[in-house]
Design an enzyme around this catalytic site. Structure first.
Site, PDB file in Angstrom:
ATOM      1  CB  SER A 175      -0.939   0.185   1.261  1.00 61.11           C
ATOM      2  OG  SER A 175      -1.266   1.286   1.447  1.00 61.11           O
ATOM      3  CE1 TYR A 188      -4.420  -2.135   4.885  1.00 61.93           C
ATOM      4  CE2 TYR A 188      -3.325   0.079   4.501  1.00 61.93           C
ATOM      5  CZ  TYR A 188      -3.818  -1.282   4.010  1.00 61.93           C
ATOM      6  OH  TYR A 188      -3.949  -1.450   2.821  1.00 61.93           O
TER       7      TYR A 188
HETATM    8  N1  LIG Z   1      -8.923  -0.753  -1.390  1.00 62.91           N
HETATM    9  C1  LIG Z   1      -7.770   0.053  -1.232  1.00 62.91           C
HETATM   10  O1  LIG Z   1      -8.110   1.126  -1.041  1.00 62.91           O
HETATM   11  C2  LIG Z   1      -6.235  -0.439  -1.061  1.00 62.91           C
HETATM   12  C3  LIG Z   1      -5.419   0.504  -1.048  1.00 62.91           C
HETATM   13  C4  LIG Z   1      -4.114  -0.134  -0.812  1.00 62.91           C
HETATM   14  C5  LIG Z   1      -3.810  -1.180  -0.549  1.00 62.91           C
HETATM   15  N2  LIG Z   1      -4.694  -2.144  -0.587  1.00 62.91           N
HETATM   16  C6  LIG Z   1      -4.371  -3.614  -0.589  1.00 62.91           C
HETATM   17  O2  LIG Z   1      -5.110  -4.303  -1.499  1.00 62.91           O
HETATM   18  C7  LIG Z   1      -5.333  -5.556  -1.180  1.00 62.91           C
HETATM   19  C8  LIG Z   1      -6.711  -6.023  -1.488  1.00 62.91           C
HETATM   20  O3  LIG Z   1      -7.527  -4.976  -1.243  1.00 62.91           O
HETATM   21  P1  LIG Z   1      -9.137  -5.002  -1.653  1.00 62.91           P
HETATM   22  O4  LIG Z   1      -9.504  -3.442  -1.582  1.00 62.91           O
HETATM   23  O5  LIG Z   1      -9.460  -5.811  -2.815  1.00 62.91           O
HETATM   24  O6  LIG Z   1      -9.857  -5.609  -0.426  1.00 62.91           O
HETATM   25  P2  LIG Z   1     -11.071  -6.484  -0.127  1.00 62.91           P
HETATM   26  O7  LIG Z   1     -11.596  -6.445   1.312  1.00 62.91           O
HETATM   27  O8  LIG Z   1     -12.080  -6.182  -1.269  1.00 62.91           O
HETATM   28  O9  LIG Z   1     -10.571  -8.008  -0.364  1.00 62.91           O
HETATM   29  C9  LIG Z   1      -9.927  -8.639   0.625  1.00 62.91           C
HETATM   30  C10 LIG Z   1      -9.958 -10.152   0.705  1.00 62.91           C
HETATM   31  O10 LIG Z   1      -9.139 -10.945   1.495  1.00 62.91           O
HETATM   32  C11 LIG Z   1     -10.010 -11.645   1.825  1.00 62.91           C
HETATM   33  N3  LIG Z   1      -9.431 -12.012   3.612  1.00 62.91           N
HETATM   34  C12 LIG Z   1      -9.305 -11.081   4.542  1.00 62.91           C
HETATM   35  N4  LIG Z   1      -8.891 -11.725   5.684  1.00 62.91           N
HETATM   36  C13 LIG Z   1      -8.804 -12.935   5.273  1.00 62.91           C
HETATM   37  C14 LIG Z   1      -8.186 -14.245   6.049  1.00 62.91           C
HETATM   38  N5  LIG Z   1      -7.670 -14.036   7.421  1.00 62.91           N
HETATM   39  N6  LIG Z   1      -8.007 -15.386   5.327  1.00 62.91           N
HETATM   40  C15 LIG Z   1      -8.134 -15.227   3.906  1.00 62.91           C
HETATM   41  N7  LIG Z   1      -8.662 -14.362   3.176  1.00 62.91           N
HETATM   42  C16 LIG Z   1      -8.989 -13.161   3.910  1.00 62.91           C
HETATM   43  C17 LIG Z   1     -11.345 -11.168   2.040  1.00 62.91           C
HETATM   44  O11 LIG Z   1     -12.231 -12.239   2.373  1.00 62.91           O
HETATM   45  C18 LIG Z   1     -11.607 -10.451   0.908  1.00 62.91           C
HETATM   46  O12 LIG Z   1     -12.013 -11.277  -0.326  1.00 62.91           O
HETATM   47  C19 LIG Z   1      -5.313  -5.820   0.386  1.00 62.91           C
HETATM   48  O13 LIG Z   1      -3.764  -6.157   0.752  1.00 62.91           O
HETATM   49  C20 LIG Z   1      -5.229  -4.407   1.038  1.00 62.91           C
HETATM   50  O14 LIG Z   1      -4.540  -3.877   1.944  1.00 62.91           O
HETATM   51  C21 LIG Z   1      -6.165  -1.850  -0.944  1.00 62.91           C
END
Ligand SMILES: NC(=O)c1ccc[n+]([C@@H]2O[C@H](COP(=O)([O-])OP(=O)(O)OC[C@H]3O[C@@H](n4cnc5c(N)ncnc54)[C@H](O)[C@@H]3O)[C@@H](O)[C@H]2O)c1
Length: 304
Positions: A175, A188
């Site tokens: 991130s 985070y």
């Molecule tokens: N959305 C944002 O703004 C953003 C920004 C920067 C980085 N990210 C990173 O991108 C990645 C994906 O984010 P996203 O926005 O698609 O999130 P999201 O919440 O849509 O998807 C995350 C997925 O991880 C799964 N998950 C959570 N805990 C789990 C566990 N204990 N075991 C197995 N699976 C698990 C969830 O069920 C979900 O399907 C993450 O690592 C997040 O930190 C997101």
């Protein structure tokens, strides 16, 4: 004399790599895309958001996909869509990434079911979104288990085969919060800084082992409109937009296929964060306030 030769050699190589990188800035990345057809890609957190979209992209390119998520319904939905749209091989596994045992057990099943993994994408992540003193200890621990430690265990499970073949790719979704501190995201940010450090160190280790066929990419996006950071506001959307998941995944695919070691989204981060490194701490705090980084989490709701 030996040191003089080594210094000269290093200077020449630095200049060569600089010129190479400048030239590539002006050429389309697609010219250096690798062929991933028939490769097997494992994506964690494939049950929603970016993980689901990444799975679609790789399936479209002719890859077999291995989908991991704790949410079996979401994962099954991703798989059903892959089979319907691309008719490609897709396996789903319900796994809790906060448990090392669950990761190793599932990794063994994957090896039995499909064999080697060529591209591992550590994507699953969680966020508490609370000010540090309001974060319960258990949630802080969970954040580190899912966002950081899980990457160690999946990599330990699938890297040995990649090393043997000197072929593979480890992609870690970190991130922008892994590059700079953000108010309301202490746990985070720390978990994502660790992912950036892990990927960079792993990359150096692979180079020193001369395993240059095994690539690493760390992805550092600002906010993406997937719902994970629902409620977050950006003060200057022209400079720091909340990007669409499709745009984020376009940039991620571009970086992975061209073997980039880092992908920052949006591109303005390259300027903003480079400048940050040159400024005194007081200026950094002032600019963080000015760009709204200090209160972007004020209206955070997140996922239910
Ligand atoms: N959305 C944002 O703004 C953003 C920004 C920067 C980085 N990210 C990173 O991108 C990645 C994906 O984010 P996203 O926005 O698609 O999130 P999201 O919440 O849509 O998807 C995350 C997925 O991880 C799964 N998950 C959570 N805990 C789990 C566990 N204990 N075991 C197995 N699976 C698990 C969830 O069920 C979900 O399907 C993450 O690592 C997040 O930190 C997101």
């Amino acid at each position: 004399m030996h040191l003089i030769v080594e210094t000269l050699f290093t200077v020449i190589l630095v200049l060569y790599y600089l010129i190479e990188s400048i030239v590539w800035t002006f050429l389309p990345n697609s010219w250096r895309y690798k062929d991933v057809q028939n490769q097997t890609v494992l994506i964690t957190g494939a049950g929603s958001g970016l993980g689901r979209l990444l799975a679609f992209r790789f399936a479209k390119l002719g890859c077999a996909t291995v989908l991991w998520d704790i949410d079996s319904k979401g994962n099954a939905k991703t798989a059903a869509e892959i089979k319907q749209r691309y008719n490609s091989e897709c396996l789903t596994y319900t796994v809790d990434l906060s448990s090392k045992e669950s990761i190793y057990e599932t990794a063994n099943k994957v090896k039995e079911d499909i064999g080697e993994i060529n591209i591992l994408i550590n994507n699953a992540g969680i966020v508490t979104g609370k000010k540090f003193m309001e974060c319960q200890d258990a949630l802080i621990e969970k954040t580190f288990q899912v966002n950081t430690s899980a990457h160690f265990w999946t990599t330990k499970a699938f890297l040995p085969r990649m090393l043997k073949l000197n072929h593979g790719h480890i992609v870690n979704i970190a991130s922008a919060a892994g590059l700079t501190g953000v108010t309301g995201l202490a746990d985070y940010c720390a978990s994502k800084f660790a992912v950036v450090g892990f990927t960079e160190s792993l990359s150096m280790e692979l180079t020193s082992l001369e395993k240059t066929g095994v690539k690493t990419t760390v992805v550092c996006p600002y906010y993406i409109d997937t719902g994970m950071f629902k409620g977050v506001k950006t003060k200057f959307p022209e400079i720091l937009p909340i990007v669409t998941p499709e745009h984020a995944v376009d940039r991620m695919m571009d970086g992975i296929l061209s073997n980039k070691s880092e992908v920052w989204i949006p591109r303005s981060l390259y300027v903003l964060l480079s400048v940050k490194g040159l400024l005194p701490t007081k200026c950094q705090a002032l600019l963080s306030q000015f760009f709204g980084i200090s209160n972007c989490m004020d209206e955070f709701v997140g996922r239910e």
